[in-house]
Scaffold this motif. Structure first.
Motif, mmCIF file in Angstrom:
data_model
loop_
_atom_site.group_PDB
_atom_site.id
_atom_site.type_symbol
_atom_site.label_atom_id
_atom_site.label_comp_id
_atom_site.label_asym_id
_atom_site.label_seq_id
_atom_site.Cartn_x
_atom_site.Cartn_y
_atom_site.Cartn_z
ATOM 1 N N UNK A 50 -7.955 -0.846 -7.033
ATOM 2 C CA UNK A 50 -8.118 -1.671 -5.834
ATOM 3 C C UNK A 50 -7.873 -3.140 -6.157
ATOM 4 N N UNK A 51 -7.279 -3.829 -5.207
ATOM 5 C CA UNK A 51 -6.882 -5.221 -5.401
ATOM 6 C C UNK A 51 -8.105 -6.115 -5.276
ATOM 7 N N UNK A 52 -8.310 -6.966 -6.275
ATOM 8 C CA UNK A 52 -9.493 -7.829 -6.249
ATOM 9 C C UNK A 52 -9.149 -9.290 -5.969
ATOM 10 N N UNK A 53 -7.892 -9.548 -5.635
ATOM 11 C CA UNK A 53 -7.508 -10.911 -5.272
ATOM 12 C C UNK A 53 -7.843 -11.219 -3.828
ATOM 13 N N UNK A 54 -7.601 -12.434 -3.436
ATOM 14 C CA UNK A 54 -7.885 -12.857 -2.062
ATOM 15 C C UNK A 54 -6.650 -12.867 -1.176
ATOM 16 N N UNK A 55 -5.468 -12.747 -1.782
ATOM 17 C CA UNK A 55 -4.229 -12.879 -1.028
ATOM 18 C C UNK A 55 -3.199 -11.923 -1.616
ATOM 19 N N UNK A 56 -2.634 -11.090 -0.777
ATOM 20 C CA UNK A 56 -1.641 -10.126 -1.252
ATOM 21 C C UNK A 56 -0.374 -10.816 -1.752
ATOM 22 N N UNK A 57 -0.209 -12.081 -1.430
ATOM 23 C CA UNK A 57 0.935 -12.832 -1.933
ATOM 24 C C UNK A 57 0.896 -12.948 -3.462
ATOM 25 N N UNK A 58 -0.260 -12.698 -4.053
ATOM 26 C CA UNK A 58 -0.381 -12.729 -5.511
ATOM 27 C C UNK A 58 0.325 -11.535 -6.157
ATOM 28 N N UNK A 59 0.606 -10.507 -5.388
ATOM 29 C CA UNK A 59 1.338 -9.351 -5.903
ATOM 30 C C UNK A 59 2.815 -9.711 -6.023
ATOM 31 N N UNK A 60 3.514 -9.034 -6.929
ATOM 32 C CA UNK A 60 4.955 -9.277 -7.003
ATOM 33 C C UNK A 60 5.642 -8.591 -5.818
ATOM 34 N N UNK A 61 6.900 -8.870 -5.617
ATOM 35 C CA UNK A 61 7.626 -8.356 -4.452
ATOM 36 C C UNK A 61 7.582 -6.830 -4.379
ATOM 37 N N UNK A 62 7.786 -6.170 -5.498
ATOM 38 C CA UNK A 62 7.763 -4.697 -5.501
ATOM 39 C C UNK A 62 6.383 -4.177 -5.101
ATOM 40 N N UNK A 63 5.328 -4.788 -5.586
ATOM 41 C CA UNK A 63 3.972 -4.356 -5.253
ATOM 42 C C UNK A 63 3.651 -4.627 -3.785
ATOM 43 N N UNK A 64 4.082 -5.777 -3.263
ATOM 44 C CA UNK A 64 3.839 -6.071 -1.843
ATOM 45 C C UNK A 64 4.577 -5.076 -0.957
ATOM 46 N N UNK A 65 5.804 -4.756 -1.331
ATOM 47 C CA UNK A 65 6.588 -3.786 -0.570
ATOM 48 C C UNK A 65 5.935 -2.412 -0.637
ATOM 49 N N UNK A 66 5.494 -2.025 -1.819
ATOM 50 C CA UNK A 66 4.818 -0.735 -1.982
ATOM 51 C C UNK A 66 3.514 -0.701 -1.188
ATOM 52 N N UNK A 67 2.783 -1.816 -1.172
ATOM 53 C CA UNK A 67 1.526 -1.876 -0.424
ATOM 54 C C UNK A 67 1.772 -1.688 1.071
ATOM 55 N N UNK A 68 2.802 -2.335 1.588
ATOM 56 C CA UNK A 68 3.141 -2.200 3.006
ATOM 57 C C UNK A 68 3.544 -0.762 3.320
ATOM 58 N N UNK A 69 4.355 -0.170 2.466
ATOM 59 C CA UNK A 69 4.777 1.218 2.664
ATOM 60 C C UNK A 69 3.585 2.170 2.567
ATOM 61 N N UNK A 70 2.662 1.880 1.651
ATOM 62 C CA UNK A 70 1.474 2.715 1.500
ATOM 63 C C UNK A 70 0.636 2.699 2.778
ATOM 64 N N UNK A 71 0.456 1.517 3.346
ATOM 65 C CA UNK A 71 -0.304 1.409 4.594
ATOM 66 C C UNK A 71 0.364 2.215 5.712
ATOM 67 N N UNK A 72 1.681 2.147 5.778
ATOM 68 C CA UNK A 72 2.405 2.902 6.802
ATOM 69 C C UNK A 72 2.232 4.407 6.594
ATOM 70 N N UNK A 73 2.281 4.850 5.350
ATOM 71 C CA UNK A 73 2.085 6.267 5.057
ATOM 72 C C UNK A 73 0.680 6.704 5.468
ATOM 73 N N UNK A 74 -0.312 5.840 5.238
ATOM 74 C CA UNK A 74 -1.677 6.166 5.643
ATOM 75 C C UNK A 74 -1.733 6.379 7.157
ATOM 76 N N UNK A 75 -1.167 5.437 7.913
ATOM 77 C CA UNK A 75 -1.147 5.544 9.378
ATOM 78 C C UNK A 75 -0.499 6.854 9.810
ATOM 79 N N UNK A 76 0.670 7.134 9.248
ATOM 80 C CA UNK A 76 1.420 8.315 9.647
ATOM 81 C C UNK A 76 0.678 9.602 9.304
ATOM 82 N N UNK A 77 0.114 9.664 8.111
ATOM 83 C CA UNK A 77 -0.539 10.898 7.681
ATOM 84 C C UNK A 77 -1.772 11.190 8.525
ATOM 85 N N UNK A 78 -2.562 10.184 8.806
ATOM 86 C CA UNK A 78 -3.749 10.407 9.633
ATOM 87 C C UNK A 78 -3.337 10.932 11.014
ATOM 88 N N UNK A 79 -2.301 10.342 11.588
ATOM 89 C CA UNK A 79 -1.829 10.764 12.907
ATOM 90 C C UNK A 79 -1.273 12.184 12.875
#
Length: 157
Positions: A34-63
């Motif tokens: 789990x991310x312990x920073x205060x801002x997701x901008x601290x993640x590198x580009x690949x991690x931020x992209x993966x985080x966004x995709x992960x959130x979308x997968x969560x939304x889709x799977x629950x639905x």
């Protein structure tokens, strides 16, 4: 095979694909979650992209899980058209597909926040990512259990 049975099989297959997609993202985030920073901008580009995709997968799977449960419950004779998310959680619990209905409701509320409320505060974005990361194993478990339940009932999976 009835239209409902075809729908159930396709929906369960899609659940597995979305769950696998989320699982593919986990190695990209494993070192920071789990991310312990205060801002997701601290993640590198690949991690931020993966985080966004992960959130979308969560939304889709629950639905998708909710759609699959309504279809399976309807196939068994339940009036699925009027099933609320609470009813879905109760149905999952009754059939031992989830430890308790409240864990399902936590996932539902999180999905609703992800879909309907874009957070302005960075801390809220971090919180939602961490909550999704923590709740994803539950969705994986439900996906597996629902597939096994459908197979046991002779439904396509």
């Amino acid at each position: 095979m009835t239209d409902t049975e075809v729908f159930i099989g396709r929906t369960l297959a899609r659940c597995r694909k979305v769950a696998a997609g989320a699982e593919e993202l986990m190695p990209l985030l494993a070192g920071v979650m789990p991310f312990d920073g205060e801002d997701l901008a601290a993640l590198n580009l690949m991690q931020r992209t993966a985080a966004t995709a992960f959130l979308k997968r969560f939304e889709q799977l629950q639905d998708l899980i909710a759609r699959a449960v309504r279809a399976i419950a309807g196939w068994t004779g339940v009036d699925a058209g009027s099933m609320t998310h609470r009813d879905i959680g109760d149905w999952l619990e009754k059939h031992a597909l989830v430890p308790d209905s409240e864990s399902w409701m936590v996932a539902v509320r999180l999905r609703n926040r992800l879909v309907h409320e874009y957070p302005i505060e960075e801390q809220e974005q971090v919180l939602r990512l961490n909550e999704s990361w923590a709740a994803m194993p539950l969705l994986h478990t439900i996906t597996d259990n629902l597939g096994a339940y459908a197979e046991q009932k002779g439904l396509p999976t």
